[in-house]
Scaffold this motif. Structure first.
Motif, PDB file in Angstrom:
ATOM      1  N   MET A 110       0.834  -1.207   0.000  1.00  0.00           N
ATOM      2  CA  MET A 110       0.000   0.000   0.000  1.00  0.00           C
ATOM      3  C   MET A 110       0.870   1.260   0.000  1.00  0.00           C
ATOM      4  SD  MET A 110      -3.439  -0.904   2.206  1.00  0.00           S
ATOM      5  CE  MET A 110      -2.662  -0.764   3.791  1.00  0.00           C
ATOM      6  N   ALA A 111       1.993   1.252   0.718  1.00  0.00           N
ATOM      7  CA  ALA A 111       2.901   2.404   0.703  1.00  0.00           C
ATOM      8  C   ALA A 111       3.443   2.631  -0.709  1.00  0.00           C
ATOM      9  CB  ALA A 111       4.037   2.194   1.698  1.00  0.00           C
ATOM     10  N   ALA A 112       3.789   1.552  -1.394  1.00  0.00           N
ATOM     11  CA  ALA A 112       4.285   1.665  -2.765  1.00  0.00           C
ATOM     12  C   ALA A 112       3.200   2.203  -3.701  1.00  0.00           C
ATOM     13  CB  ALA A 112       4.791   0.307  -3.251  1.00  0.00           C
ATOM     14  N   MET A 113       1.970   1.757  -3.509  1.00  0.00           N
ATOM     15  CA  MET A 113       0.863   2.253  -4.332  1.00  0.00           C
ATOM     16  C   MET A 113       0.698   3.758  -4.146  1.00  0.00           C
ATOM     17  SD  MET A 113      -1.781  -0.909  -3.682  1.00  0.00           S
ATOM     18  CE  MET A 113      -3.185  -0.228  -4.564  1.00  0.00           C
ATOM     19  N   LEU A 114       0.741   4.207  -2.888  1.00  0.00           N
ATOM     20  CA  LEU A 114       0.573   5.632  -2.615  1.00  0.00           C
ATOM     21  C   LEU A 114       1.768   6.434  -3.139  1.00  0.00           C
ATOM     22  CD1 LEU A 114      -1.010   5.500   0.930  1.00  0.00           C
ATOM     23  CD2 LEU A 114      -2.153   5.875  -1.267  1.00  0.00           C
ATOM     24  N   ALA A 115       2.960   5.874  -3.020  1.00  0.00           N
ATOM     25  CA  ALA A 115       4.142   6.553  -3.557  1.00  0.00           C
ATOM     26  C   ALA A 115       4.029   6.706  -5.068  1.00  0.00           C
ATOM     27  CB  ALA A 115       5.405   5.783  -3.179  1.00  0.00           C
ATOM     28  N   ALA A 116       3.481   5.703  -5.730  1.00  0.00           N
ATOM     29  CA  ALA A 116       3.298   5.772  -7.190  1.00  0.00           C
ATOM     30  C   ALA A 116       2.338   6.906  -7.571  1.00  0.00           C
ATOM     31  CB  ALA A 116       2.788   4.437  -7.719  1.00  0.00           C
ATOM     32  N   VAL A 117       1.342   7.124  -6.729  1.00  0.00           N
ATOM     33  CA  VAL A 117       0.402   8.218  -6.999  1.00  0.00           C
ATOM     34  C   VAL A 117       1.100   9.572  -6.833  1.00  0.00           C
ATOM     35  CG1 VAL A 117      -1.711   9.364  -6.213  1.00  0.00           C
ATOM     36  CG2 VAL A 117      -1.627   6.857  -6.359  1.00  0.00           C
ATOM     37  N   ALA A 118       1.906   9.695  -5.773  1.00  0.00           N
ATOM     38  CA  ALA A 118       2.556  10.965  -5.481  1.00  0.00           C
ATOM     39  C   ALA A 118       3.683  11.290  -6.451  1.00  0.00           C
ATOM     40  CB  ALA A 118       3.093  10.956  -4.052  1.00  0.00           C
ATOM     41  N   TRP A 119       4.370  10.235  -6.911  1.00  0.00           N
ATOM     42  CA  TRP A 119       5.511  10.488  -7.790  1.00  0.00           C
ATOM     43  C   TRP A 119       5.176  10.012  -9.151  1.00  0.00           C
ATOM     44  CZ3 TRP A 119       6.814   8.616  -2.754  1.00  0.00           C
ATOM     45  CH2 TRP A 119       7.354   9.600  -1.917  1.00  0.00           C
TER      46      TRP A 119
END
Length: 119
Positions: A110-119
């Motif tokens: 989930m952290a990786a998913m959110l990071a993908a959205v932000a970056w």
């Protein structure tokens, strides 16, 4: 990429709703089956109220580009903090039980998913 917000929000929403409705169900994953009133209160607050608040924030991020990066980075870092706590526990206790290991993986994904959205 923005669609990655929805599954993460749903995980937090379901966790929150279950914690509010059935606190013992949350801690049963950790071999705790009976909760006194103060512990039920704690589960409802930390897993329930907090989980629902995070779900709402992620939905705000979905509809508000101005807030999106800040919310997604903040929640991603919080998830990484949870994962780090599990890794510390694993190092100290020398054991990573089945459910904590699954939650560790979920937090990292989930952290990786959110990071993908932000970056």
């Amino acid at each position: 990429m923005i669609l990655l917000l929805l599954p993460v929000a749903m995980v937090f929403l379901v966790m929150g709703l279950v914690a509010l409705a059935r606190p013992p169900m949350v801690l049963a994953y950790f071999d705790v089956h009976t909760l006194p009133a103060p512990m039920r209160n704690e589960v409802r607050a930390v897993y329930g109220g907090f989980g629902i608040a995070i779900a709402i924030l992620l939905l705000v991020a979905w509809v508000s580009p101005l807030w999106r990066d800040g919310i997604t980075v903040t929640v991603a870092v919080a998830l990484l903090g949870m994962a780090a706590g599990r890794l510390v526990s694993w190092a100290v206790d020398r054991v990573l039980p089945k459910w904590p290991a699954r939650f560790l993986l979920l937090e990292l994904v989930m952290a990786a998913m959110l990071a993908a959205v932000a970056w």
